[in-house]
Design a protein around this motif. Structure first.
Motif, mmCIF file in Angstrom:
data_model
loop_
_atom_site.group_PDB
_atom_site.id
_atom_site.type_symbol
_atom_site.label_atom_id
_atom_site.label_comp_id
_atom_site.label_asym_id
_atom_site.label_seq_id
_atom_site.Cartn_x
_atom_site.Cartn_y
_atom_site.Cartn_z
ATOM 1 N N LYS A 64 0.852 -1.272 0.057
ATOM 2 C CA LYS A 64 0.125 0.080 0.170
ATOM 3 C C LYS A 64 0.906 1.394 0.055
ATOM 4 O O LYS A 64 0.666 2.174 -0.708
ATOM 5 C CB LYS A 64 -0.851 0.059 1.471
ATOM 6 N N ASN A 65 1.716 1.325 0.991
ATOM 7 C CA ASN A 65 2.934 2.251 0.904
ATOM 8 C C ASN A 65 3.449 2.684 -0.535
ATOM 9 O O ASN A 65 3.784 3.479 -1.007
ATOM 10 C CB ASN A 65 3.815 2.267 2.009
ATOM 11 N N LYS A 66 3.994 1.438 -1.261
ATOM 12 C CA LYS A 66 4.712 1.468 -2.305
ATOM 13 C C LYS A 66 3.576 2.093 -3.381
ATOM 14 O O LYS A 66 3.909 3.000 -4.354
ATOM 15 C CB LYS A 66 4.969 0.221 -2.980
ATOM 16 N N GLU A 67 2.226 1.980 -3.352
ATOM 17 C CA GLU A 67 1.134 2.554 -4.436
ATOM 18 C C GLU A 67 1.175 3.831 -3.936
ATOM 19 O O GLU A 67 1.000 4.569 -5.058
ATOM 20 C CB GLU A 67 -0.128 1.690 -4.290
ATOM 21 N N GLU A 68 1.357 4.373 -2.940
ATOM 22 C CA GLU A 68 0.795 5.618 -2.505
ATOM 23 C C GLU A 68 2.146 6.755 -2.288
ATOM 24 O O GLU A 68 2.257 7.832 -2.377
ATOM 25 C CB GLU A 68 0.245 5.759 -1.156
ATOM 26 N N ARG A 69 3.391 6.264 -2.795
ATOM 27 C CA ARG A 69 4.661 7.090 -2.405
ATOM 28 C C ARG A 69 4.755 8.081 -3.355
ATOM 29 O O ARG A 69 5.079 9.187 -3.125
ATOM 30 C CB ARG A 69 5.668 6.167 -2.520
ATOM 31 N N HIS A 70 4.203 8.085 -4.727
ATOM 32 C CA HIS A 70 4.145 9.027 -5.427
ATOM 33 C C HIS A 70 3.399 10.227 -5.145
ATOM 34 O O HIS A 70 3.719 11.483 -5.362
ATOM 35 C CB HIS A 70 4.029 8.595 -7.145
ATOM 36 N N ILE A 71 2.500 9.806 -4.350
ATOM 37 C CA ILE A 71 1.511 10.945 -3.953
ATOM 38 C C ILE A 71 2.194 11.891 -2.704
ATOM 39 O O ILE A 71 1.983 12.784 -2.750
ATOM 40 C CB ILE A 71 0.057 10.256 -3.147
#
Length: 88
Positions: A64-71
């Protein structure tokens, strides 16, 4: 800095903290006073052999963190430049 006795115990403590606080690898590393590399290696490599069910819970948080890191990165950059505009 918290003293962690064994590698197995450390892996479990790091993963539990990650899952319970829904935090990042950096957050876990800061809390325990160890490097991000150690946290990442303990959770992604060592924990799978020690406690597979906890590993999959922790992996869910990491994914989940990996998916959100660009945000999060975009928000940090936006905040940085907004502060610089105010200084001008």
């Amino acid at each position: 800095m918290m003293y962690l006795s064994s590698c197995k115990e450390r892996c479990v403590m790091l993963a539990l903290y990650l899952v319970e606080n829904n935090t990042t690898v950096r957050g876990v590393a800061t809390h325990f006073g160890i490097s991000k590399s150690t946290v990442h290696k303990d959770i992604t490599q060592n924990l799978k052999k020690i406690n597979p069910s906890l590993y999959y819970e922790a992996k869910r948080v990491l994914d989940k963190n990996k998916e959100e890191r660009h945000i999060r990165g975009g928000e940090a950059t936006k905040k940085k430049y907004m502060c610089e505009e105010k200084k001008l």
